[in-house]
Design a protein around this motif. Structure first.
Motif, PDB file in Angstrom:
ATOM      1  N   HIS A   1      19.994 -24.098  20.682  1.00 26.52           N
ATOM      2  CA  HIS A   1      19.269 -25.419  20.488  1.00 26.52           C
ATOM      3  C   HIS A   1      19.282 -26.354  21.836  1.00 26.52           C
ATOM      4  CE1 HIS A   1      16.827 -27.276  17.188  1.00 26.52           C
ATOM      5  NE2 HIS A   1      17.072 -28.035  17.751  1.00 26.52           N
TER       6      HIS A   1
ATOM      7  N   GLN B   1      17.079 -28.162  22.588  1.00 26.62           N
ATOM      8  CA  GLN B   1      16.490 -29.306  22.127  1.00 26.62           C
ATOM      9  C   GLN B   1      17.460 -30.475  22.075  1.00 26.62           C
ATOM     10  OE1 GLN B   1      12.975 -29.615  22.177  1.00 26.62           O
ATOM     11  NE2 GLN B   1      13.134 -31.847  21.432  1.00 26.62           N
ATOM     12  N   ASN B   2      18.809 -29.919  21.777  1.00 25.29           N
ATOM     13  CA  ASN B   2      19.850 -31.136  21.610  1.00 25.29           C
ATOM     14  C   ASN B   2      19.852 -31.799  22.855  1.00 25.29           C
ATOM     15  OD1 ASN B   2      20.598 -30.486  19.126  1.00 25.29           O
ATOM     16  ND2 ASN B   2      22.114 -28.878  19.495  1.00 25.29           N
ATOM     17  N   TYR B   3      19.845 -31.384  24.149  1.00 25.11           N
ATOM     18  CA  TYR B   3      19.980 -31.853  25.389  1.00 25.11           C
ATOM     19  C   TYR B   3      18.665 -32.840  25.311  1.00 25.11           C
ATOM     20  CZ  TYR B   3      24.133 -29.388  26.711  1.00 25.11           C
ATOM     21  OH  TYR B   3      25.146 -28.719  27.035  1.00 25.11           O
ATOM     22  N   VAL B   4      17.432 -32.478  25.332  1.00 27.42           N
ATOM     23  CA  VAL B   4      16.309 -33.364  25.308  1.00 27.42           C
ATOM     24  C   VAL B   4      16.493 -34.430  24.607  1.00 27.42           C
ATOM     25  CG1 VAL B   4      13.616 -33.327  25.230  1.00 27.42           C
ATOM     26  CG2 VAL B   4      14.803 -31.164  25.880  1.00 27.42           C
ATOM     27  N   ASP B   5      16.811 -34.231  23.346  1.00 27.97           N
ATOM     28  CA  ASP B   5      17.135 -35.598  22.278  1.00 27.97           C
ATOM     29  C   ASP B   5      17.955 -36.397  22.739  1.00 27.97           C
ATOM     30  OD1 ASP B   5      15.093 -34.132  20.660  1.00 27.97           O
ATOM     31  OD2 ASP B   5      16.780 -33.319  19.119  1.00 27.97           O
ATOM     32  N   ALA B   6      19.186 -36.011  23.214  1.00 29.43           N
ATOM     33  CA  ALA B   6      20.487 -36.743  23.737  1.00 29.43           C
ATOM     34  C   ALA B   6      20.125 -37.610  24.924  1.00 29.43           C
ATOM     35  CB  ALA B   6      21.566 -36.035  23.742  1.00 29.43           C
TER      36      ALA B   6
ATOM     37  N   ARG C   1      16.853 -38.182  25.921  1.00 26.45           N
ATOM     38  CA  ARG C   1      15.967 -39.242  25.637  1.00 26.45           C
ATOM     39  C   ARG C   1      16.494 -40.317  24.880  1.00 26.45           C
ATOM     40  NH1 ARG C   1      12.797 -36.412  21.880  1.00 26.45           N
ATOM     41  NH2 ARG C   1      14.156 -37.451  20.219  1.00 26.45           N
ATOM     42  N   ASP C   2      17.472 -40.285  23.866  1.00 25.30           N
ATOM     43  CA  ASP C   2      17.797 -41.081  23.003  1.00 25.30           C
ATOM     44  C   ASP C   2      18.684 -42.044  23.730  1.00 25.30           C
ATOM     45  OD1 ASP C   2      16.078 -40.079  21.115  1.00 25.30           O
ATOM     46  OD2 ASP C   2      17.555 -39.409  19.991  1.00 25.30           O
ATOM     47  N   TYR C   3      19.454 -41.477  24.808  1.00 24.60           N
ATOM     48  CA  TYR C   3      20.670 -42.254  25.203  1.00 24.60           C
ATOM     49  C   TYR C   3      20.547 -42.316  26.829  1.00 24.60           C
ATOM     50  CZ  TYR C   3      22.367 -41.526  20.607  1.00 24.60           C
ATOM     51  OH  TYR C   3      22.630 -41.573  19.188  1.00 24.60           O
TER      52      TYR C   3
ATOM     53  N   ASP D   1      28.162 -36.043  14.093  1.00 25.10           N
ATOM     54  CA  ASP D   1      27.114 -35.166  14.756  1.00 25.10           C
ATOM     55  C   ASP D   1      27.591 -34.368  15.902  1.00 25.10           C
ATOM     56  OD1 ASP D   1      24.643 -34.292  15.720  1.00 25.10           O
ATOM     57  OD2 ASP D   1      23.707 -36.284  15.807  1.00 25.10           O
TER      58      ASP D   1
ATOM     59  N   THR E   1      24.918 -33.269  19.062  1.00 21.57           N
ATOM     60  CA  THR E   1      24.348 -34.069  19.840  1.00 21.57           C
ATOM     61  C   THR E   1      25.539 -34.781  20.669  1.00 21.57           C
ATOM     62  OG1 THR E   1      22.771 -34.605  18.034  1.00 21.57           O
ATOM     63  CG2 THR E   1      22.945 -36.221  19.833  1.00 21.57           C
TER      64      THR E   1
END
Lengths: 302, 268
Positions: free
Chosen positions: A72, A74-79, A81-83, A270, A273
């Protein structure tokens, strides 16, 4: 890990390995190496692989239900982006602390190496003395030193540097002060070690050749102390970038660093993430260190 | 003028250096001062009055002394294990031929270059994936502490060993000492100061660690974790008493060591 190959302790990977003088042949070497090597492999190499694997788990799993390995990314993209704020802030604070540690640490190391005379050992003990008491207890004492009605804030208010009701606690300044303080000995000791080795006759020779003291310092002393400066910067920057104790004890919610978030994400369960953020931090640090070591031109010096 | 200028320049560096030293040492003085504090309220970290109560009732705050005891036990065991494993590795790396030398160097170096939060999270990822999530506690803390102390032991002992002439050991072998006798009669006594320094470093690293421990401790509470928790609720002045005691003990040990090495040097 291309960067690591350029750091101290690592030798050239290609060509025949240079064995130390007087080294003995035989199995004994392997036997001595085995227990510690196994420990490092089992609890450092394997966990690093597991961390990367965990960062690719499907985030919809949980500790109780188990995770599925789904690659996945996407975990990197999310992490990231969010942080991104916290990551940038960590790097910024760590850079500021490293810069401050150079400005404070260089004169101190220089004074110990060249000016201390018979007080040299005493000053060195004073440099490591803070280590004799707990990191967290020491960091807490900055809460007192930078406190609202204490000496430093009152003096700065009197001088009008701080406005009425201005504070130091819970500001980025407090966090950087704490980081600088906590990692300054790691800057001073390698700097001292490389300054101490400098043959003073080289500086005199520069003066004989009509270099001003400033030029002699820049061309001789500073250049010869580069290995210590690079080692000290790494020993200050790397732990600062991952630290969250100073941000928590001296900062505010607006000074949260990436370490705070990784810790909080693991606490909340989590794992994917948290692992992705941790790997992202490591990759960022390794990249910055590689660029820095190359720029400083100390690859062969180290 | 230039001579005066140079004199001044030299002393400016010394004065700046001493000021930086002050910056390093003031927090320790605050710790000592605060150990005598009589706080007006739980949440204020200001000096409100002098008292000896904290020194007389060190164990009053709930869990403080048990956390110190846990940190001492972990520190002693981690120091012992890391010192033995690390010393063996250092001997192998300086005194023996083996394949994969650069890999071994890298393996020792990398843990020192990894931020604590990354090392702690990868260990936690390992423990959780291996099904030890419910068993986090004493043994997982110990494993982590041995890990991060190990590299520092190897580096410290290696530095000492590399400065010794291998001819001393060869001479012992020429005089019919076997490897075991050579090690205990020649190598070990010569390397001992390095091993001692490595052990002291390990103990202080272990006793001080928060970030890695906090991730892998489960329900256990070490002294740094106690301080962390206290910082959120209101800081009992007793933690400064513990800080002061640690400082005095460590300073005494270092000064005695210095005195001992001076006396030995004088005898030679």
């Amino acid at each position: 890990m291309t960067a690591a190959a350029h750091l101290p302790g690592a030798e050239t990977p290609d060509g025949p390995e240079i064995q130390p003088r007087g080294a003995r042949r035989g199995l004994t070497g392997y036997v001595l190496l085995l227990p510690g090597g196994l420990w490092l492999a089992l609890f450092f190499v394997v966990p690093t692989v597991v961390l990367v694997a965990t960062s690719l788990y499907d985030p919809s799993g949980s500790l109780q239900l188990g995770y599925r390995m789904t690659g996945h990314w996407q975990n990197y993209v999310d992490a990231v982006r969010d942080y991104s704020d916290q990551i940038l802030r960590s790097l910024l604070y760590a850079l500021a602390a490293t810069g401050a540690a150079i400005l404070l640490g260089y004169p101190l190391a220089y004074a110990i190496a060249f000016k201390a005379g018979r007080w040299k050992n005493l000053m060195l003990v004073a440099v490591i003395a803070p280590f004799f008491t707990s990191f967290l207890v020491r960091t807490l004492s900055w809460q007192y030193l930078l406190g609202d009605n204490e000496l430093i804030v009152s003096a700065l208010q009197w001088l009008n540097v701080l406005g009425e009701g201005g504070r130091l606690m819970n500001t980025p300044f407090a966090v950087v002060t704490g980081l600088t303080y906590n990692f300054l000995p790691f800057m001073v000791l390698p700097l001292y070690a490389s300054l101490e080795k400098i043959d003073h006759r080289l500086v005199e020779a520069a003066a004989d050749l009509y270099a001003s003291p400033a030029t002699a310092f820049r061309l001789v002393t500073l250049r010869l102390s580069m290995p210590g400066l690079v080692a000290g910067s790494l020993l200050t920057f790397i732990p600062s970038a991952g630290d969250y104790i100073n941000a928590q004890l001296l900062g505010s919610p607006n000074t949260r660093m990436v370490g705070n978030e990784i810790q909080a994400l693991f606490g909340a369960g989590d794992y994917p993430t948290a692992s992705a953020l941790s790997v992202a931090l490591m990759v960022t640090i390794v990249t910055m260190v590689a660029i820095y070591v190359r720029r400083a031109g100390t690859e062969d010096l180290l | 003028m230039t001579r005066f200028g140079r004199w001044l320049a030299g002393h400016v560096v010394l004065v700046v250096g001493l000021l930086v030293l002050l910056y390093l040492c003031v927090p320790v003085l605050v710790v000592i001062l605060m150990s005598f504090n009589d706080p007006a309220s739980r949440n204020s970290y200001t000096f409100d009055g002098f008292t000896l109560d904290n020194w007389l009732n060190i164990c009053d705050p709930y869990q403080l002394c048990s956390s110190v005891s846990l940190s001492l036990r972990i520190g002693l065991l981690a120091t012992l294990a890391a010192t033995v494993l690390g010393t063996l590795m250092a001997f192998a790396m300086v005194r023996h031929r083996f394949r994969g030398r650069s890999a071994a160097n890298l393996l020792v170096f990398l843990p020192m270059a990894t931020p604590e939060i990354v090392m702690g999270s990868s260990l936690l990822a390992l423990f959780v994936n291996a099904g030890f999530a419910a068993q986090l506690g004493f043994w997982t803390i110990l494993v982590a502490h041995v890990l991060f102390c190990l590299s520092f032991v190897v580096v410290t002992v290696k530095a000492r060993l590399a400065g010794l002439d291998p001819a001393l050991e060869q001479a012992a072998a020429d005089l019919y000492a076997n490897e075991w006798q050579t090690f205990w009669r020649v190598s070990f006594p010569l390397v001992f100061p390095g091993i001692l320094a490595a052990a002291l470093l390990s103990f202080s690293l272990s006793f001080d660690d928060f970030i890695i421990t906090n991730l892998n401790a489960g329900q256990e509470v070490t002294f740094p974790m106690f301080v962390w928790g206290a910082a959120q609720r209101g800081i009992p002045p007793q933690i400064n008493v513990i800080g002061t005691i640690m400082f005095v003990l460590a300073l005494t040990a270092v000064l005695l060591g210095e005195l001992g090495s001076r006396r030995r040097a004088a005898r030679r």
